[in-house]
Design an enzyme around this catalytic site. Structure first.
Site, short mmCIF file in Angstrom:
data_model
loop_
_atom_site.label_atom_id
_atom_site.label_comp_id
_atom_site.label_asym_id
_atom_site.label_seq_id
_atom_site.Cartn_x
_atom_site.Cartn_y
_atom_site.Cartn_z
N ARG A 102 0.88 -1.18 0.00
CA ARG A 102 0.00 0.00 0.00
C ARG A 102 0.91 1.21 0.00
NH1 ARG A 102 -5.34 1.46 3.46
NH2 ARG A 102 -6.15 0.09 1.84
N HIS A 129 -7.27 0.78 -6.62
CA HIS A 129 -7.45 -0.09 -5.45
C HIS A 129 -8.10 -1.39 -5.95
CE1 HIS A 129 -7.72 -1.25 -1.42
NE2 HIS A 129 -8.59 -0.40 -0.93
N GLN A 132 -10.03 -3.92 -3.72
CA GLN A 132 -11.32 -3.37 -3.32
C GLN A 132 -12.37 -3.66 -4.39
OE1 GLN A 132 -12.12 -1.62 -0.32
NE2 GLN A 132 -14.12 -2.13 -1.13
N ASP A 224 -17.26 7.16 -1.73
CA ASP A 224 -16.01 7.04 -0.97
C ASP A 224 -15.72 8.41 -0.35
OD1 ASP A 224 -13.52 6.26 0.00
OD2 ASP A 224 -12.50 6.38 -1.94
N CYS A 264 -16.36 1.69 0.26
CA CYS A 264 -15.17 0.88 0.55
C CYS A 264 -14.79 0.95 2.02
CB CYS A 264 -14.01 1.33 -0.33
SG CYS A 264 -13.61 3.08 -0.12
N ARG A 292 -13.57 -8.59 1.09
CA ARG A 292 -12.13 -8.36 0.85
C ARG A 292 -11.36 -9.64 1.15
NH1 ARG A 292 -10.04 -3.19 1.19
NH2 ARG A 292 -8.11 -4.23 0.58
N1 CP Z 1 -11.27 -0.16 2.13
C1 CP Z 1 -10.01 -0.22 2.61
O1 CP Z 1 -9.03 -0.45 1.88
O2 CP Z 1 -9.91 -0.05 3.96
P1 CP Z 1 -8.57 0.21 4.77
O3 CP Z 1 -8.00 1.51 4.32
O4 CP Z 1 -8.98 0.23 6.21
O5 CP Z 1 -7.62 -0.92 4.48
N1 NVA Z 2 -9.92 6.78 -1.54
C1 NVA Z 2 -9.56 6.33 -0.21
C2 NVA Z 2 -9.80 4.87 -0.08
C3 NVA Z 2 -9.52 4.29 1.26
C4 NVA Z 2 -9.72 2.80 1.32
C5 NVA Z 2 -8.12 6.68 0.08
O1 NVA Z 2 -7.28 6.53 -0.82
O2 NVA Z 2 -7.83 7.13 1.19
#
Ligand code: CP
Ligand code: NVA
Length: 323
Positions: A102, A129, A132, A224, A264, A292
């Site tokens: 990540r 993502h 997701q 989101d 998400c 997930r």
């Molecule tokens: N939706 C998602 O990726 O959640 P987190 O940021 O908590 O991993």
């Molecule tokens: N768009 C959000 C998604 C989190 C799962 C971010 O990137 O923070």
């Protein structure tokens, strides 16, 4: 699948994405059948941003497949500063069997995949993502019984989550509508890719500034956060720009009477979505979060399995009764 990595939904054929979704359904229905499939394999999880769902679902997922995970925090690795992406990749490939990353720039995940000879899975970048989106379409499939032809409305920021929703929708023949303020549309490149792939699968990808147009007659309404991780300095300005894009009951009522609501998570309740919507019977956000786990088990299995583990083929899965 022929890909070593899972970096973006765009990198696959529609049949690959469909296969992974069916495999995820099979794993969800029969988790014990796969409990030794990744025995003693280790997944290194590199996190340069916070997480609840991604961390827990990958950690629990690999354990349920017989393996282990290793959490590497931003402070520990300090990717690209304490040590180059190349050196991190070359170290990890000697000790673990897979990497979940990540990070901020999508190119960082791509470099990790290029340098490491082991599978690299994208657990979120600023661009997309993909894990997701796999959970999202798995949830839609469970709720609606099909994916082809579904109208999926995303309302809010044309961000990483929106990009992957568009890519997967295009692969699976859905009609994806994305409603954003003018300055926050998905990237032109992402739209063009999704538009082109949709024409091959019978779906479509549509952009608008009008949330009502997107939601009208939709099967799925998705939103989101307005401020993604890394954009915190801009939060105040973004809140004002995005206010007309809140998913509230008056907006949601334009969708089909049996429409589902997805997010998400994490959600900023009272901002991009009201309690009335996220806590309504239409909302499947926790089923989506659970998915997930199942979707990523399918991805890890497919990418990290040894030559001795044989997964069912698409035809065999269909013979087992999967649609
Ligand atoms: N939706 C998602 O990726 O959640 P987190 O940021 O908590 O991993
Ligand atoms: N768009 C959000 C998604 C989190 C799962 C971010 O990137 O923070």
């Amino acid at each position: 699948m022929t890909n070593k990595d899972f970096l973006s939904i765009k990198d696959f054929f529609p049949s690959d994405i469909l296969y992974l979704l069916i495999l995820a359904r099979q794993i969800k229905a029969h988790p014990l059948s796969y409990c030794d499939a990744l025995k003693r394999e280790t997944l290194a999880m590199i996190f340069e941003k916070p997480s609840l769902r991604t961390r827990v679902s990958f950690d629990v997922g690999i354990q349920q497949l017989g393996g282990f995970s290793l959490y590497l925090s931003p402070a520990e690795i300090n990717l690209g500063k304490r040590e180059s992406v190349y050196d991190v990749a070359k170290n990890l490939e000697r000790m673990v069997q897979g990497i979940m990353i990540r990070t901020f720039a999508h190119e960082t995940a791509e470099q990790m995949a290029q340098y490491a000879c082991i599978p690299v899975i994208n657990g979120l970048t600023d661009y997309c993502h993909p894990c997701q989106a796999m959970a999202d379409y798995l949830t839609m499939w469970e709720a609606k019984g099909n994916l082809e032809g579904l109208k999926v409305a995303f309302v809010g920021d044309g961000n990483n989550v929106a990009h992957s929703l568009m890519f997967a929708g295009a692969q699976l023949g859905a009609h994806v509508w994305v409603a954003t303020p003018e300055d926050h549309q998905p990237s032109a490149e992402a739209f063009e890719w999704a538009h082109a792939r949709s024409t091959e699968t019978g779906g479509s990808c549509n952009l608008t500034y009008d949330p009502r147009m997107a939601v009208e007659g939709a099967d799925v309404v998705y939103t989101d956060v307005w401020t993604s991780m890394g954009q915190e300095e801009d939060a105040q300005r973004r809140e004002e720009e995005f206010r007309p894009y809140q998913v509230n009951m008056p907006l949601f009522r334009h969708a089909k009477p049996d429409a589902i609501f997805l997010h998400c998570l994490p959600a900023r309740r009272g901002k991009e979505v009201t309690d009335e919507v996220i806590d309504s019977p239409h909302s499947l956000v926790f089923q989506q979060a659970e998915n997930r786990l199942h979707a990523q088990k399918a991805i890890m299995l497919d990418l990290m399995k040894s030559e001795f583990v044989k997964l069912p083929t698409l035809m065999e899965l269909r013979e087992m009764g999967h649609p």
